[in-house]
Structure formats: C-alpha cells, structure tokens
Design a protein around this motif. Structure first.
Motif, PDB file in Angstrom:
ATOM      1  N   VAL A   1      11.339 -15.302 -27.498  1.00  0.00           N
ATOM      2  CA  VAL A   1      10.971 -14.642 -26.234  1.00  0.00           C
ATOM      3  C   VAL A   1      11.483 -13.198 -26.244  1.00  0.00           C
ATOM      4  N   GLU A   2      10.663 -12.287 -25.759  1.00  0.00           N
ATOM      5  CA  GLU A   2      11.103 -10.905 -25.592  1.00  0.00           C
ATOM      6  C   GLU A   2      12.024 -10.836 -24.376  1.00  0.00           C
ATOM      7  N   VAL A   3      13.162 -10.157 -24.514  1.00  0.00           N
ATOM      8  CA  VAL A   3      14.177 -10.144 -23.451  1.00  0.00           C
ATOM      9  C   VAL A   3      14.612  -8.712 -23.164  1.00  0.00           C
ATOM     10  N   TRP A   4      14.731  -8.387 -21.887  1.00  0.00           N
ATOM     11  CA  TRP A   4      15.333  -7.111 -21.471  1.00  0.00           C
ATOM     12  C   TRP A   4      16.550  -7.416 -20.620  1.00  0.00           C
ATOM     13  N   ILE A   5      17.732  -7.008 -21.109  1.00  0.00           N
ATOM     14  CA  ILE A   5      18.961  -7.138 -20.334  1.00  0.00           C
ATOM     15  C   ILE A   5      19.368  -5.743 -19.887  1.00  0.00           C
ATOM     16  N   SER A   6      19.256  -5.484 -18.589  1.00  0.00           N
ATOM     17  CA  SER A   6      19.675  -4.189 -18.062  1.00  0.00           C
ATOM     18  C   SER A   6      21.194  -4.204 -17.891  1.00  0.00           C
ATOM     19  N   ASN A   7      21.792  -3.035 -17.807  1.00  0.00           N
ATOM     20  CA  ASN A   7      23.251  -2.984 -17.737  1.00  0.00           C
ATOM     21  C   ASN A   7      23.707  -1.829 -16.852  1.00  0.00           C
TER      22      ASN A   7
END
Length: 266
Positions: free
Chosen positions: A88-94
C-alpha cells in the motif's frame, strides 16, 4: 470517477485527513477512517473504522483495497511499515506547527487533485487567524497559560497548541518544551515547575479522557497558583486541539480565545 489520476480509495489513519477531505468535498475518496474520528460527525456513520492511533486492523484495511493510506507521526510508524510491506502507498505527515497545518491542508488537497479548493480553505483559516489576532490586539493584558495534555505523568502541550495559545492572546508557560515533538520529551518530573511559573489560566485536554480540575487543584503546592486561586481551569475537548488539523485552527482557537478574552476583560 473512471480514469481519475488521483487516489480514489483512501484510508485515513487519523482524524485530520478525514476532516480536510470532507471540507474539500472529496470525502467520496475515503474508504476507511480512524475509530477516534468525531469530525465531521457524519464520517462515523458513513465510513468503516479500521484503525486506532497506535494500532490498526491491517487485514480489514487491505480488504478495502486502498490506493493510499494517510497517517501522522512516528507513533504510526509500525502501522505504516505493515501497510508498505503489503504494497500500500502510505503518506505519514509529521507537521507540528500552525504553519505546518496550513501546509498540510494545501498538500493533501494537491494529492487528490483539489488544490484550488484546498487553497481557498487554507486561506479561510488564515483569515480566521488574522481576525483573532486583531481581536487580541484590543485586549488589555495577556495571561500566562499552562496547557496539560496528560496528567499521570504530567505532559505539557505540543508546538501547535502553544502557537494557538499565542494567537489567542496568551503566553504558553513552557515554550521550550512545546518545541519538543515527542510526548516523552514534554513530561514534567513533578508539578513544582508549574507552581513556580504561576500560570493565570490552566487548560486541560487529557487525550481521550475527561479533564478533572478537582484533581489538579489538589496537587501539592498548586493552591498558590493564580489560576487555581481564581478558579481559572478549563477543559479543551481533545478533538478540537490535539489533532494537527483544521479543528485546531477554527474551534480550538475560538475556544481558547474565548477563555483568554473572558480573563483579560474581567
């Protein structure tokens, strides 16, 4: 939308992407949400709940066949790793600041092909911040504000909370700790330093449980704190301040400004 070049099956692992996508009219792209989601209320009725904050139902998420999962911070690193391993493509913002929240709105909008709507929404938030700043300029004084994110151990507020307190007309008691991104770096050994810094207002938002002012005022030595002497202890509901999303810039900011204005004009 057949042939849509943007993600069409998004799982939101925290509340802020859900709130932003609904606000932009892009909620049709969401196929799963966090169980902690309360904004907007209809999301809980419409979307399956597939994650908490530190854990997720990986199997349930994979059944939804997402083309993007969106989460927040190092706390969700394990969930992200499992999803990435499953393809799965994942974007974790921070992001941890008010500017970071505004940039997040714009970035998320761009990721779903709704940049113009996101830009308009971010500008609306910026105007709201400017309006609050203008109102604050009319207030006769600024309180020292202590924000408590957890009680045992005592954890102070994170950066966007401290910045919102500043915009709302107060001065955060622990600016040096607010810059620390991890909760464990914002733990106080005991309450003595709060007593020493003598806040005029105490705000509590105990992540996921009710704030108990009677427990706070009973702490050793806290009876000398101005906020305790004058009864200036207030709960800020977690969903409107502890997520780095639109709620903090609208409802969270409004609530803290109302408390500060009441104090300043008393």
């Amino acid at each position: 939308m057949p042939g849509d070049a943007y993600p069409q099956r998004i799982v939101c692992l925290t509340e802020e992407p859900t709130e932003v996508l609904y606000a932009l009219g892009e909620d049709h792209r969401i196929v799963g949400i966090s169980g902690f989601t309360v904004r907007p209320p209809r999301a809980r009725k419409e979307k399956p709940k597939v994650s908490a904050f530190t854990s997720a139902k990986i199997g349930e998420i994979l059944k939804l066949e997402p083309d993007l999962a969106i989460g927040f911070s190092d706390i969700q690193a394990d969930i992200a790793r499992e999803l990435i391993k499953a393809g799965v493509e994942v974007w974790i913002s921070n992001h941890r600041s008010v500017d970071g929240i505004l940039a997040y709105i714009r970035r998320l909008g761009a990721m779903v092909g709704a940049y113009e709507k996101a830009e308009a929404y971010a500008q609306r938030a910026e105007r709201h911040i400017a309006d609050i700043r203008a109102a604050v300029a009319q207030l006769p004084r600024r309180p020292k504000v202590y924000f408590e994110e957890w009680d045992e151990p005592i954890i102070t507020g994170i950066r966007w909370v401290a910045e919102i307190i500043g915009i709302a007309g107060g001065d955060d008691c622990f600016p040096e700790l607010a810059r620390e991104p991890l909760a464990k770096q914002r733990i106080l050994a005991n309450g003595d330093e709060v007593v020493r810094r003598a806040p005029d207002i105490i705000l509590g938002s105990w992540c996921g449980k009710r704030f108990r002012p009677e427990r706070v005022v009973a702490r050793p030595g806290w009876d000398t704190i101005p906020a305790v002497r004058h009864g200036d202890l207030h709960e800020i509901k977690s969903p409107i301040i502890l997520q780095p999303g639109p709620a903090a810039l609208f409802d969270g900011l409004d609530e803290i400004h109302r408390i500060i204005a009441d104090w300043a004009l008393r």
